[in-house]
Design a protein around this motif. Structure first.
Motif, PDB file in Angstrom:
ATOM      1  N   GLU A   6     100.791  35.292  -3.223  1.00 23.71           N
ATOM      2  CA  GLU A   6     100.063  34.953  -3.230  1.00 23.71           C
ATOM      3  C   GLU A   6      98.394  34.716  -3.894  1.00 23.71           C
ATOM      4  N   ASN A   7      98.310  35.892  -4.713  1.00 23.91           N
ATOM      5  CA  ASN A   7      97.552  35.605  -5.292  1.00 23.91           C
ATOM      6  C   ASN A   7      97.597  35.764  -6.754  1.00 23.91           C
ATOM      7  N   ALA A   8      98.420  35.771  -7.105  1.00 23.96           N
ATOM      8  CA  ALA A   8      97.855  35.116  -8.766  1.00 23.96           C
ATOM      9  C   ALA A   8      97.202  35.078  -9.451  1.00 23.96           C
ATOM     10  N   SER A   9      95.884  34.124  -8.976  1.00 23.83           N
ATOM     11  CA  SER A   9      94.820  33.149  -9.094  1.00 23.83           C
ATOM     12  C   SER A   9      94.138  34.098  -8.923  1.00 23.83           C
ATOM     13  N   ALA A  10      94.020  34.642  -7.969  1.00 21.98           N
ATOM     14  CA  ALA A  10      92.877  35.589  -7.096  1.00 21.98           C
ATOM     15  C   ALA A  10      92.778  36.349  -8.175  1.00 21.98           C
ATOM     16  N   VAL A  11      93.911  37.079  -8.547  1.00 14.67           N
ATOM     17  CA  VAL A  11      94.426  38.656  -9.635  1.00 14.67           C
ATOM     18  C   VAL A  11      93.073  38.041 -11.511  1.00 14.67           C
ATOM     19  N   ALA A  12      93.347  36.760 -11.841  1.00 13.44           N
ATOM     20  CA  ALA A  12      93.971  36.250 -12.830  1.00 13.44           C
ATOM     21  C   ALA A  12      91.853  35.815 -12.936  1.00 13.44           C
ATOM     22  N   SER A  13      91.253  35.107 -11.809  1.00 10.55           N
ATOM     23  CA  SER A  13      89.426  35.498 -11.538  1.00 10.55           C
ATOM     24  C   SER A  13      89.053  36.388 -11.360  1.00 10.55           C
ATOM     25  N   GLY A  14      89.819  37.629 -11.092  1.00 11.61           N
ATOM     26  CA  GLY A  14      89.109  38.822 -11.035  1.00 11.61           C
ATOM     27  C   GLY A  14      88.879  39.219 -12.727  1.00 11.61           C
ATOM     28  N   ILE A  15      89.804  38.709 -13.666  1.00 13.61           N
ATOM     29  CA  ILE A  15      90.098  39.749 -14.574  1.00 13.61           C
ATOM     30  C   ILE A  15      89.326  39.024 -15.658  1.00 13.61           C
ATOM     31  N   ASP A  16      88.798  37.511 -15.027  1.00 19.48           N
ATOM     32  CA  ASP A  16      87.637  36.728 -15.661  1.00 19.48           C
ATOM     33  C   ASP A  16      86.799  37.211 -15.360  1.00 19.48           C
ATOM     34  N   ALA A  17      86.303  37.430 -14.303  1.00 20.96           N
ATOM     35  CA  ALA A  17      84.903  38.017 -13.850  1.00 20.96           C
ATOM     36  C   ALA A  17      84.704  39.593 -14.681  1.00 20.96           C
ATOM     37  N   ALA A  18      85.973  40.367 -14.784  1.00 21.40           N
ATOM     38  CA  ALA A  18      85.753  41.660 -15.468  1.00 21.40           C
ATOM     39  C   ALA A  18      85.507  41.300 -16.716  1.00 21.40           C
ATOM     40  N   LEU A  19      86.412  40.778 -17.785  1.00 17.84           N
ATOM     41  CA  LEU A  19      85.905  40.692 -18.906  1.00 17.84           C
ATOM     42  C   LEU A  19      84.109  40.952 -18.861  1.00 17.84           C
ATOM     43  N   LYS A  20      84.160  39.319 -18.087  1.00 17.79           N
ATOM     44  CA  LYS A  20      82.217  38.361 -18.361  1.00 17.79           C
ATOM     45  C   LYS A  20      81.083  40.111 -18.343  1.00 17.79           C
ATOM     46  N   ALA A  21      81.408  40.592 -17.536  1.00 12.11           N
ATOM     47  CA  ALA A  21      80.758  42.062 -16.863  1.00 12.11           C
ATOM     48  C   ALA A  21      80.646  42.385 -17.727  1.00 12.11           C
ATOM     49  N   GLN A  22      81.506  42.801 -18.569  1.00 13.60           N
ATOM     50  CA  GLN A  22      82.211  43.787 -19.640  1.00 13.60           C
ATOM     51  C   GLN A  22      81.492  43.100 -21.724  1.00 13.60           C
ATOM     52  N   GLY A  23      80.717  41.930 -20.867  1.00  9.73           N
ATOM     53  CA  GLY A  23      80.689  40.989 -21.863  1.00  9.73           C
ATOM     54  C   GLY A  23      81.633  41.308 -23.608  1.00  9.73           C
ATOM     55  N   LYS A  24      82.554  40.884 -22.911  1.00 12.87           N
ATOM     56  CA  LYS A  24      84.199  40.949 -23.248  1.00 12.87           C
ATOM     57  C   LYS A  24      84.981  39.666 -23.434  1.00 12.87           C
ATOM     58  N   ARG A  25      84.113  38.507 -23.168  1.00 11.44           N
ATOM     59  CA  ARG A  25      85.086  37.303 -22.548  1.00 11.44           C
ATOM     60  C   ARG A  25      85.361  36.611 -23.287  1.00 11.44           C
ATOM     61  N   GLU A  26      84.868  36.880 -24.267  1.00 10.69           N
ATOM     62  CA  GLU A  26      85.103  35.609 -25.654  1.00 10.69           C
ATOM     63  C   GLU A  26      86.670  35.882 -26.767  1.00 10.69           C
ATOM     64  N   GLY A  27      86.887  34.336 -26.955  1.00  3.78           N
ATOM     65  CA  GLY A  27      88.409  34.892 -27.861  1.00  3.78           C
ATOM     66  C   GLY A  27      89.645  35.115 -26.846  1.00  3.78           C
ATOM     67  N   THR A  28      89.336  35.350 -25.212  1.00  5.11           N
ATOM     68  CA  THR A  28      90.260  35.768 -25.073  1.00  5.11           C
ATOM     69  C   THR A  28      91.384  35.183 -24.052  1.00  5.11           C
ATOM     70  N   ASN A  29      92.277  34.304 -23.898  1.00  2.02           N
ATOM     71  CA  ASN A  29      93.365  33.413 -22.915  1.00  2.02           C
ATOM     72  C   ASN A  29      93.564  34.555 -21.917  1.00  2.02           C
ATOM     73  N   ILE A  30      93.333  33.768 -20.826  1.00  2.00           N
ATOM     74  CA  ILE A  30      94.032  33.980 -19.435  1.00  2.00           C
ATOM     75  C   ILE A  30      94.736  33.244 -19.306  1.00  2.00           C
ATOM     76  N   ILE A  31      95.839  33.557 -19.025  1.00  2.00           N
ATOM     77  CA  ILE A  31      96.885  32.421 -18.243  1.00  2.00           C
ATOM     78  C   ILE A  31      97.794  33.254 -17.529  1.00  2.00           C
ATOM     79  N   ILE A  32      97.928  32.281 -16.618  1.00  2.00           N
ATOM     80  CA  ILE A  32      98.853  33.011 -15.195  1.00  2.00           C
ATOM     81  C   ILE A  32      99.993  31.592 -14.802  1.00  2.00           C
ATOM     82  N   PHE A  33     101.456  32.785 -14.957  1.00  2.00           N
ATOM     83  CA  PHE A  33     102.464  31.447 -14.895  1.00  2.00           C
ATOM     84  C   PHE A  33     102.769  31.951 -13.496  1.00  2.00           C
TER      85      PHE A  33
END
Ligand code: TPP
Ligand code: SF4
Ligand code: SF4
Ligand code: SF4
Ligand code: MG
Lengths: 100, 297
Positions: free
Chosen positions: B67-94
């Motif tokens: 039930e939480n694929a989208s929550a996990v992906a949201s967390g990855i998005d937030a974590a990469l942002k917090a580390q200043g590494k968000r640019e250029g990475t695709n996050i894809i959920i299947f």
């Protein structure tokens, strides 16, 4: 292979160590003299078990195509689903009963 | 960079011969390229691609719960942002249809509402296949499943309609929603490429034949999916920013084929041929959907 604590898989793409070719009951065989090198079979193979390779030394449906790459089936992985056989526009792929 | 000739999804996976899901996955990954993180909901794809201790994925991949694929992906998005590494990475959920239209819907809706920069791809085999072909809200009207059994007490199969998940996602007014069909590969590639260029939440609904659950010959996978669109049952369209009035049909069959042609090769619809009235009803629903567009110009 290193087995870690927790469910962590450390080797990317390692299912390639397995041989799903043993599942096959029918085997697709490409007749290159009928192949127009369109790569539709390559587009659709779900494994993927079809690889692109240089085609200069293969029979060719039309001499104009000789510089194009050809599809080569890797029987180590091909499960014999027959999608390539069904989709090939020139019926260049035979589907023969597997002999083991 | 074009990664079309690279395979980011390895063979040796345990999908049934003729499963469409790996065709969708391999193309999404070819278009996304190596700088991609994958989040996978529970379901056939997750199970057949990671028979422990092996994995088919040549990209970072995580599976947590259904039930939480989208929550996990949201967390990855937030974590990469917090580390200043968000640019250029695709996050894809299947996610499968059960994992998307039913069980993962609330976390998906949350991800969309919060505006995360994530592409969600639902591969829709129209039932809970991995646990044995149970009906989902995405199973179409008239389909047999093991929990919409056909018999003297039920001549129809599933009596309820398919949940319009892509429309539901479009109603979130996210920047991009599209339906895709691997049998229409250039259209599918165009939409994945377009989605990945757009910032924000994107949702792609892919039809994904299941030879086991749809009960058809494995070699007919692509042919049957093609018929889904040629009959007008699975139309190909895109909606941007929730603007339903500007829904764009990306493929319009010159002459829609009768729905029977899609049903005939599939065992899950076999019983309908004993009740031609039901087939007529379905044809009428399909015709009504298309009439909205055909009367426009
Ligand atoms: C919360 C939870 N409920 C049920 C299951 C059992 N389960 C595992 S896979 C699966 C079917 C998934 O269906 P879908 O998302 O449509 O994917 P498919 O297998 O059809 O590709 C179910 C019900 C589970 N793992 N977790
Ligand atoms: S689909 Fe047929 S013609 Fe096209 S490349 Fe494959 S074998 Fe050759
Ligand atoms: S039979 Fe199926 S698995 Fe084998 S090469 Fe053709 S498409 Fe691939
Ligand atoms: S059960 Fe269906 S979806 Fe699951 S691997 Fe087999 S064909 Fe694919
Ligand atoms: Mg499913």
């Amino acid at each position: 292979m290193k087995i870690t604590r927790g469910v962590v898989i450390t080797e990317p793409g390692s299912t390639a160590l397995e041989e799903t070719g043993s599942w096959r009951t029918f085997k697709p065989v490409i007749k290159y003299e009928k192949c127009i090198r369109c790569m539709i079979c390559w587009n659709y193979c779900p494994e993927p078990a079809i690889e692109k390779q240089p085609g200069e030394n293969y029979p060719v449906a039309n001499p104009k195509l000789v510089k194009m790459e050809i599809p080569v089936i890797n029987y180590r992985y091909c499960k014999g689903c027959g999608i390539c056989v069904n989709e090939c526009p020139t019926k260049a792929i035979d589907f023969v009963r597997e002999e083991k | 960079m074009n990664y079309e000739n690279q395979e980011f999804f390895a063979p040796g996976h345990r999908a049934c011969a003729g499963c469409a899901a790996p065709i969708i996955v391999k193309w999404v990954l070819k278009i996304a390229g190596p700088n991609t993180i994958i989040v996978n909901a529970t379901g056939c794809l997750e199970v057949f691609s990671t028979p422990y201790p092996h994995s088919s994925w040549r990209l970072p991949w995580i599976h947590v719960a259904f039930e939480n694929a989208s929550a996990v992906a949201s967390g990855i998005d937030a974590a990469l942002k917090a580390q200043g590494k968000r640019e250029g990475t695709n996050i894809i959920i299947f996610g499968g249809d059960g994992g998307t239209s039913d069980i993962g819907l609330q976390s998906l809706s949350g991800m969309a509402e919060r505006g995360h920069d994530i592409l969600y791809v639902m591969y829709d085999n129209e039932a809970y296949m991995n646990t044995g072909i149970q009906r989902s809200s995405s199973t179409p009207f008239g389909a047999w499943t093991t929990t919409s059994q056909v018999g003297p007490y039920n001549i129809i199969g599933k009596n309820e309609f398919k949940k319009p998940i892509a429309e539901i996602m479009a109603a979130h007014k996210i920047p991009y929603v599209a339906t895709v069909n691997p049998a229409f590969l250039p259209d599918m590639k165009m939409k994945i490429e377009k989605a990945l260029k757009i910032k924000g939440p994107k949702f792609i609904h892919a039809i994904s034949s299941c030879t086991t659950g749809w009960r058809h010959d494995p070699s007919k996978t692509v042919e049957i999916m093609r018929l889904a669109t040629e009959t007008g049952i699975f139309p190909l369209w895109e909606i941007e920013n929730g603007d339903f009035l500007k829904m764009k049909l990306t493929y319009v069959p010159k002459q829609r084929k009768p729905v029977e042609e899609y049903f005939k090769p599939q065992g899950r619809f076999r019983h309908l041929f004993q009740n031609p009235e039901k087939i007529k009803e379905i044809q009428k629903m399909v015709d009504e959907w298309w009439a909205k567009f055909e009367n426009k110009n």
